[in-house]
Design a protein around this motif. Structure first.
Motif, mmCIF file in Angstrom:
data_model
loop_
_atom_site.group_PDB
_atom_site.id
_atom_site.type_symbol
_atom_site.label_atom_id
_atom_site.label_comp_id
_atom_site.label_asym_id
_atom_site.label_seq_id
_atom_site.Cartn_x
_atom_site.Cartn_y
_atom_site.Cartn_z
ATOM 1 N N LEU A 371 0.813 -1.383 0.050
ATOM 2 C CA LEU A 371 -0.180 0.079 0.027
ATOM 3 C C LEU A 371 0.909 1.426 0.077
ATOM 4 O O LEU A 371 0.547 2.000 -0.560
ATOM 5 N N LEU A 372 2.074 1.166 0.728
ATOM 6 C CA LEU A 372 2.910 2.211 0.690
ATOM 7 C C LEU A 372 3.793 2.162 -0.523
ATOM 8 O O LEU A 372 4.857 3.142 -0.510
ATOM 9 N N THR A 373 3.453 1.582 -1.511
ATOM 10 C CA THR A 373 4.427 1.321 -2.694
ATOM 11 C C THR A 373 5.959 0.685 -2.501
ATOM 12 O O THR A 373 6.416 0.873 -1.568
ATOM 13 N N ALA A 374 6.148 -0.093 -3.713
ATOM 14 C CA ALA A 374 7.565 -0.830 -3.371
ATOM 15 C C ALA A 374 8.335 0.204 -3.454
ATOM 16 O O ALA A 374 9.596 0.115 -2.876
ATOM 17 N N GLU A 375 8.462 1.072 -4.153
ATOM 18 C CA GLU A 375 9.447 2.203 -4.415
ATOM 19 C C GLU A 375 9.770 2.979 -3.040
ATOM 20 O O GLU A 375 11.022 3.322 -2.832
ATOM 21 N N TYR A 376 8.728 3.070 -2.333
ATOM 22 C CA TYR A 376 9.007 4.183 -1.172
ATOM 23 C C TYR A 376 8.852 3.427 0.096
ATOM 24 O O TYR A 376 9.014 3.997 1.144
ATOM 25 N N LEU A 377 8.405 2.127 0.176
ATOM 26 C CA LEU A 377 8.145 1.293 1.473
ATOM 27 C C LEU A 377 9.613 1.452 2.214
ATOM 28 O O LEU A 377 9.243 1.673 3.702
ATOM 29 N N PRO A 378 10.587 1.433 1.945
ATOM 30 C CA PRO A 378 11.751 1.461 2.533
ATOM 31 C C PRO A 378 12.103 2.699 3.175
ATOM 32 O O PRO A 378 12.666 3.051 4.384
ATOM 33 N N ALA A 379 11.719 3.799 2.299
ATOM 34 C CA ALA A 379 11.838 5.333 2.888
ATOM 35 C C ALA A 379 10.666 5.437 4.091
ATOM 36 O O ALA A 379 11.444 5.905 5.016
ATOM 37 N N PHE A 380 9.304 5.136 3.746
ATOM 38 C CA PHE A 380 8.546 5.066 5.208
ATOM 39 C C PHE A 380 9.372 4.672 6.373
ATOM 40 O O PHE A 380 9.156 5.065 7.410
ATOM 41 N N ALA A 381 9.633 3.200 6.177
ATOM 42 C CA ALA A 381 10.138 2.332 7.307
ATOM 43 C C ALA A 381 11.342 3.056 8.026
ATOM 44 O O ALA A 381 11.486 3.137 9.239
ATOM 45 N N ALA A 382 12.315 3.784 7.350
ATOM 46 C CA ALA A 382 13.467 4.453 7.841
ATOM 47 C C ALA A 382 13.043 5.976 8.412
ATOM 48 O O ALA A 382 14.181 6.236 8.665
ATOM 49 N N VAL A 383 11.961 6.269 8.370
ATOM 50 C CA VAL A 383 11.692 7.543 8.980
ATOM 51 C C VAL A 383 12.293 7.504 10.318
ATOM 52 O O VAL A 383 12.477 8.588 10.856
ATOM 53 N N GLN A 384 12.163 6.344 10.826
ATOM 54 C CA GLN A 384 12.453 6.278 12.220
ATOM 55 C C GLN A 384 13.759 6.600 12.696
ATOM 56 O O GLN A 384 14.138 7.337 13.747
ATOM 57 N N ASN A 385 14.663 6.739 11.695
ATOM 58 C CA ASN A 385 16.162 6.844 11.927
ATOM 59 C C ASN A 385 16.281 8.560 12.032
ATOM 60 O O ASN A 385 17.333 8.796 12.358
ATOM 61 N N ILE A 386 15.372 9.515 11.654
ATOM 62 C CA ILE A 386 15.519 10.695 11.990
ATOM 63 C C ILE A 386 15.204 11.149 13.461
ATOM 64 O O ILE A 386 14.219 10.839 13.877
ATOM 65 N N PRO A 387 16.150 11.796 13.898
ATOM 66 C CA PRO A 387 15.968 11.894 15.401
ATOM 67 C C PRO A 387 15.201 13.062 15.796
ATOM 68 O O PRO A 387 14.300 12.588 16.984
#
Length: 635
Positions: A371-387
């Motif tokens: 649903l969050l797209t294959a292209e941007y799913l990793p970016a959604f998940a990695a938002v957690q790394n922004i302090p």
């Protein structure tokens, strides 16, 4: 994915049958010690349920493996998606590229330059024709204004100026360290996020914010309303919204560059879909079929039916979403839905609520692409790394704007339902964190994506995925807002396109001269203390309303004046039924004022928009009163 340059933090998805999924399922049998006493048990239990539901059946659809791209390929794809394919040396519309470049801020221009530099190096290694240098066709930009390039400026000097943010006029503190969770923080959308981050970075204001996963302790954010009001995603026309993903991608990349993160996207791949009508069918196909039955359908009818059923009978059910229904019944119900849903023969009142929630999660998981797209799913998940929490929300806001419209609308319908579940926490025992941990595996796990999770990072990535879902649920109103700086860029694009600038002279100075001349005209208009304009309501009235604008006139004032004239003057009303309440008084929520034409396609105006300011920004627009499309009609 968004990954810090000092540590790997890619998050791809967990195939249900992978060894990593087994690790997750083992964790479901043990308690996770957490300083904030928030359990991840629901996450591991959900992973185990997904694994069990998949083991008994063959995978029916998948995405092809994401292949590693050669150096320069990712940059070329990025430039194409950013609407800058002409910079690759391809034959395209140079005019459109220059217009887009002329709207960029300094940090956005630097992001474009970095990708061009990388692509140029890769082309030189392959002995291909060198690409055009962005510095040959546009100058330094600052806060959306272009500055002509001096002929004697050396490339290294220009690059230095592109890298150095203009912070002379920036004095506002844009940071948010979540030290006072009960305090309301301002969420600035007037200045580009990347420019805000550059100001903080130069002033060393960036700090590690402590993570708070208690829903009650989440920082409250408020968008300060400027004179032009706040713009929600649904307020812009489809024509203008098509420009937003390109601008949001450039801005997200610029923000990541400033923060020291790398934005990597999965390459788009062809889908292998199941021979079904509902489950495992792409969103676009579902919507095309649904729109044959109900035109203008924005969210798949099946998902609407599932959510409606749960809202009517499941919101009070203890453990809803967390307590799994019978896998055998869920599979049987799926088959019945495939055959009976469109005929109207499916009996929703006979289905157990936990089975309906199981069908809902299954529908999301079975989509051929996440649903969050294959292209941007990793970016959604990695938002957690922004302090910083505020910057995490800025990145999420941009990612949601990048999503295709069907995905964004479907995600919003899901999040609105999840908010209703959380609101009934006292009865269903599902607080914000419970709901987030249950839904995270369904949104972030996809059997078609390869497993790239670094060893030993499972717990951190699982908590991060749940944290992202939590933010999307809690802050969805903020996340579905189009930032003022993006709307301003859309206006500039429209202005430039409508004026059809002549680019025969390859030097950018002629373009800049015209842009600044027009800017001077606008500044002269802003000196006008008042203005008389006409407001139209052609679908409602045969007459127009003459309005005297001053610095205090808001949209809400004009709508009140319109209502007053309707009641007192007995104007010739074309469509009275839907305008009046039962007691024949005007319902103010039934009317909206739109800005149409000029440098915008169409924009539904915030009631708190100051109209004289808007007139100065867009003097050639028409203002039209329309009926609220979401208002229930009376027949």
């Amino acid at each position: 994915s968004l990954s810090t340059r000092n540590c790997p933090c890619k998050m791809s998805q967990i195939p249900p049958k992978s060894p990593l999924a087994s690790l997750f399922s083992e964790r479901s049998n043990s308690r996770i010690d957490s300083l904030d006493h928030l359990s991840m048990d629901s996450f591991w239990l959900e992973v185990e349920n997904i694994k069990q539901s998949s083991e008994a059946e063959q995978e029916e659809c998948s995405l092809a493996d994401v292949k590693a791209q050669e150096e320069g390929d990712a940059e070329a794809e990025w430039l194409q998606d950013a609407g800058l394919s002409d910079l690759l040396g391809d034959q395209g519309s140079e005019n459109d590229n220059i217009v887009l470049l002329s709207t960029l801020t300094k940090t956005q221009a630097a992001a474009v330059q970095r990708r061009l530099d990388t692509y140029s190096r890769s082309r030189r290694r392959k002995n291909k024709q060198p690409v055009r240098d962005v510095r040959d066709i546009f100058g330094v930009v600052s806060n959306g204004e272009t500055v002509a390039e001096k002929e004697d400026t050396r490339p290294d000097q220009l690059w230095h100026s592109l890298q150095t943010p203009n912070v002379q006029k920036q004095t506002q503190d844009y940071s948010c360290t979540v030290r006072n969770p009960g305090k309301e923080e301002a969420f600035n959308m007037d200045v580009a996020y990347s420019e805000q981050a550059a100001v903080l970075l130069k002033g060393s204001f960036l700090s590690e914010s402590r993570r708070i996963k208690d829903g009650n302790a989440l920082t409250k954010f408020k968008i300060p309303k400027g004179r032009l009001g706040v713009t929600k995603i649904g307020d812009l026309s489809a024509q203008d919204m098509k420009k937003i993903p390109t601008l949001a991608l450039i801005e997200l990349t610029a923000l990541c560059d400033v923060l020291g993160f790398e934005l990597k996207r999965n390459k788009a791949v062809k889908l292998k879909t199941a021979e079904k009508r509902l489950f495992g069918v792409p969103l676009n196909t579902l919507l095309e079929n649904d729109q044959k039955l109900l035109p203008n359908t924005k969210v798949p009818l099946l998902l609407q039916a599932l959510l409606s059923c749960l809202e009517k009978r499941g919101l009070e059910t203890e453990g809803i979403l967390r307590v799994s229904g019978s896998q055998t019944r869920i599979k049987s119900l799926e088959q019945k839905l495939e055959s009976d849903f469109y005929t109207g023969l499916f009996r929703w009142d006979e289905v157990h609520q936990n089975d309906v929630s199981g069908l809902l999660k299954r529908f999301i998981r079975e989509l051929p692409a996440p649903l969050l797209t294959a292209e941007y799913l990793p970016a959604f998940a990695a938002v957690q790394n922004i302090p910083d929490l505020k910057q995490r929300l800025q990145a999420l806001n941009l990612l949601i704007l990048i999503l295709p419209e069907p995905n964004r609308n479907t995600l919003k319908a899901l999040l609105e339902f999840l908010s209703k579940v959380v609101a009934r926490e006292n009865n269903n025992k599902m607080n914000l964190w419970n709901v987030s941990t249950v839904m995270a595996p369904n949104l972030f796990m996809h059997k078609g994506l390869p497993n790239k999770i670094p060893e030993g990072k499972e717990k951190q990535l699982a908590e991060g995925a749940a944290d992202v879902v939590r933010m999307m649920i809690h802050y969805q109103d903020l996340l579905w807002t189009v930032s003022s700086f993006l709307v301003a860029q859309v206006r500039k694009l429209n202005e430039s396109n409508s004026k059809r600038y002549q680019f025969c002279d390859k030097r950018i100075k002629n373009l800049l001269r015209k842009i600044h001349a027009d800017k001077d005209k606008v500044e002269k208009n802003q000196a006008e203390p008042s203005k008389i304009v006409k407001v139209h309501a052609s679908l409602l009235l045969k007459d127009s309303l003459e309005v005297h604008l001053n610095n205090a006139t808001r949209v809400a004032d004009v709508l009140k004046q319109f209502q007053k004239n309707l009641c007192q003057n007995g104007w010739n009303i074309v469509n009275t039924v839907n305008l009046l309440k039962c007691n024949n008084s005007m319902d103010s929520t039934n009317l909206l004022l739109y800005e149409v034409g000029g440098n915008i396609g169409e924009r539904c105006l915030d009631p708190d928009t100051y109209l004289l300011d808007l007139y100065h920004i867009n003097p050639h627009a028409e203002w039209i009163i329309k009926q609220n499309p979401s208002y229930p009609r009376v027949f």
